[in-house]
Design a protein around this motif. Structure first.
Motif, PDB file in Angstrom:
ATOM      1  N   UNK A 186       0.791  -1.228   0.000  1.00  0.00           N
ATOM      2  CA  UNK A 186       0.000   0.000   0.000  1.00  0.00           C
ATOM      3  C   UNK A 186       0.819   1.271   0.000  1.00  0.00           C
ATOM      4  N   UNK A 187       2.150   1.139  -0.001  1.00  0.00           N
ATOM      5  CA  UNK A 187       2.994   2.332   0.080  1.00  0.00           C
ATOM      6  C   UNK A 187       2.765   3.250  -1.117  1.00  0.00           C
ATOM      7  N   UNK A 229       2.665  -3.328  -5.453  1.00  0.00           N
ATOM      8  CA  UNK A 229       2.869  -2.228  -4.510  1.00  0.00           C
ATOM      9  C   UNK A 229       1.670  -2.035  -3.586  1.00  0.00           C
ATOM     10  N   UNK A 230       0.497  -1.996  -4.193  1.00  0.00           N
ATOM     11  CA  UNK A 230      -0.695  -1.576  -3.458  1.00  0.00           C
ATOM     12  C   UNK A 230      -1.443  -2.731  -2.802  1.00  0.00           C
ATOM     13  N   UNK A 234       6.545  -8.668  -1.447  1.00  0.00           N
ATOM     14  CA  UNK A 234       7.352  -7.453  -1.526  1.00  0.00           C
ATOM     15  C   UNK A 234       8.759  -7.658  -0.984  1.00  0.00           C
ATOM     16  N   UNK A 235       8.960  -8.687  -0.183  1.00  0.00           N
ATOM     17  CA  UNK A 235      10.285  -8.963   0.365  1.00  0.00           C
ATOM     18  C   UNK A 235      11.214  -9.558  -0.687  1.00  0.00           C
ATOM     19  N   UNK A 236      10.630 -10.169  -1.742  1.00  0.00           N
ATOM     20  CA  UNK A 236      11.450 -10.763  -2.804  1.00  0.00           C
ATOM     21  C   UNK A 236      12.132  -9.634  -3.581  1.00  0.00           C
ATOM     22  N   UNK A 237      13.432  -9.700  -3.650  1.00  0.00           N
ATOM     23  CA  UNK A 237      14.222  -8.616  -4.241  1.00  0.00           C
ATOM     24  C   UNK A 237      13.758  -8.234  -5.637  1.00  0.00           C
ATOM     25  N   UNK A 238      13.374  -9.218  -6.417  1.00  0.00           N
ATOM     26  CA  UNK A 238      12.958  -8.955  -7.792  1.00  0.00           C
ATOM     27  C   UNK A 238      11.711  -8.068  -7.825  1.00  0.00           C
ATOM     28  N   UNK A 239      10.894  -8.114  -6.753  1.00  0.00           N
ATOM     29  CA  UNK A 239       9.703  -7.262  -6.634  1.00  0.00           C
ATOM     30  C   UNK A 239       9.986  -5.998  -5.825  1.00  0.00           C
ATOM     31  N   UNK A 240      10.773  -6.150  -4.768  1.00  0.00           N
ATOM     32  CA  UNK A 240      11.057  -5.011  -3.885  1.00  0.00           C
ATOM     33  C   UNK A 240      11.608  -3.829  -4.656  1.00  0.00           C
ATOM     34  N   UNK A 241      12.590  -4.101  -5.505  1.00  0.00           N
ATOM     35  CA  UNK A 241      13.345  -3.001  -6.084  1.00  0.00           C
ATOM     36  C   UNK A 241      12.522  -2.094  -6.993  1.00  0.00           C
ATOM     37  N   UNK A 270       8.771  12.229   3.680  1.00  0.00           N
ATOM     38  CA  UNK A 270       7.623  12.228   2.771  1.00  0.00           C
ATOM     39  C   UNK A 270       7.381  10.794   2.309  1.00  0.00           C
ATOM     40  N   UNK A 271       6.272  10.202   2.783  1.00  0.00           N
ATOM     41  CA  UNK A 271       5.920   8.851   2.374  1.00  0.00           C
ATOM     42  C   UNK A 271       4.448   8.741   1.983  1.00  0.00           C
ATOM     43  N   UNK A 272       3.647   9.726   2.363  1.00  0.00           N
ATOM     44  CA  UNK A 272       2.219   9.713   2.058  1.00  0.00           C
ATOM     45  C   UNK A 272       1.722  11.152   1.952  1.00  0.00           C
TER      46      UNK A 272
END
Length: 311
Positions: free
Chosen positions: A17-18, A47-48, A55-62, A294-296
């Motif tokens: 959700x970030x 993301x959402x 999201x912890x998987x690097x291929x998705x995190x980045x 700034x995050x939201x």
């Protein structure tokens, strides 16, 4: 009057959700996110709506965190906020490359996707982990690293050094630290990042970046600081390629980066991206600095008021 810098967060700060409310509210953020979605379909869903594990998987995190990092910075820029310097922690350095003008958005997003793929591949081949070690003498920790085949890699701030290595070796180090009553914190990452195990990824990145058909690298338009050297980036194409590609398999000299920013009279640091980890590092490294996040949407409004009032 002091200068202002944007700092872009690294892996470990992501969450489902970030940046969603920034995407829904700020047109310039939506346009960037939608362009990223056209390049890598499914990114916004991850993301959402994705799980923490996904999201912890690097291929998705980045790729996901890259966008979340940029959201606040792009939103502030659209409100007329200008800055003097940028730096990004690990993955965040790619966001800094884009924001400084060294890469176009499409090139930076393609780079971060490739970086995630290459680092995931190496992580799958070398099961590893990372821990943040608190309040231990640097020389003593480095000696323990040699003894346990682990690598102090992220020099975050006074009193905090992150160690990377294969899982079994990090376990050995953790047991020794426990015996010595030294506090440490396991990190939410999926591999032995910034260690020599990542050399294969570094070499592949360098080869890809060297293709002028894929990456048209420009001189940064503002001060851009390097994780690897803690100094400002080189101004030539070859130097930029060497710096960003070798970052993956070398230590992050974050404490020295902040000190060098302080020397160039940066007095306001704005952390862009999820969490407040980098803000904590600034607080412990540059006493008296103004620190914003700034995050939201709420934090964007608060930061923009502070920055515009300072102008």
């Amino acid at each position: 009057m002091g200068k202002t810098a944007f700092l872009f967060a690294g892996q470990g700060s992501q969450y489902p959700g970030m940046a969603k409310d920034l995407y829904d509210t700020v047109l310039s953020v939506k346009e960037l996110f939608d362009e990223a979605e056209s390049i890598r379909p499914g990114t916004l869903k991850q993301m959402f709506e994705g799980s923490s594990e996904d999201l912890k998987k690097t291929i998705n995190t980045q790729p996901c965190l890259f966008l979340a990092d940029l959201a606040g910075a792009v939103a502030l820029k659209s409100l007329g906020v200008s800055i003097d310097a940028v730096a990004g922690f690990s993955l965040g350095e790619v966001a800094a490359l884009y924001f400084s003008g060294a890469l176009s958005f499409r090139e930076a997003f393609n780079l971060v996707c490739l970086r995630g793929e290459l680092m995931q591949k190496v992580a799958d081949e070398n099961e590893g982990s990372m821990i943040a070690v608190l309040r231990m003498d640097k020389a003593e920790l480095e000696a323990l690293g040699k003894e346990t085949e682990t690598f102090p890699v992220n020099y975050n701030c006074p009193g905090q050094i992150v160690v990377s290595g294969k899982a079994e070796n990090i376990k050995k180090l953790s047991e020794i630290l426990t015996e010595k009553k030294v506090r440490f914190i396991p990190l939410e990452v999926g591999g032995p990042f910034h260690s020599p195990y990542m050399s294969e990824a570094s070499n592949a990145l360098k080869e890809a970046l060297s293709s002028q058909d894929r990456f048209h690298i420009e001189k940064p338009s503002i001060a851009l600081f390097s994780n690897k050297t803690a100094e400002q980036y080189p101004q030539d194409r070859d130097g930029i390629i060497e710096t960003i590609s070798m970052q993956v398999s070398n230590s992050v000299q974050w404490e020295d980066t902040l000190r060098n920013m302080e020397k160039m009279e940066v007095t306001t640091f704005v952390e862009c991206g999820p969490g407040k980890t980098l803000s904590g590092f600034v607080k412990r490294t540059v006493p008296g600095a103004k620190i914003l996040n700034v995050s939201d949407l709420e934090s964007l409004n608060n930061a923009s008021k502070e920055l515009m009032n300072a102008c």
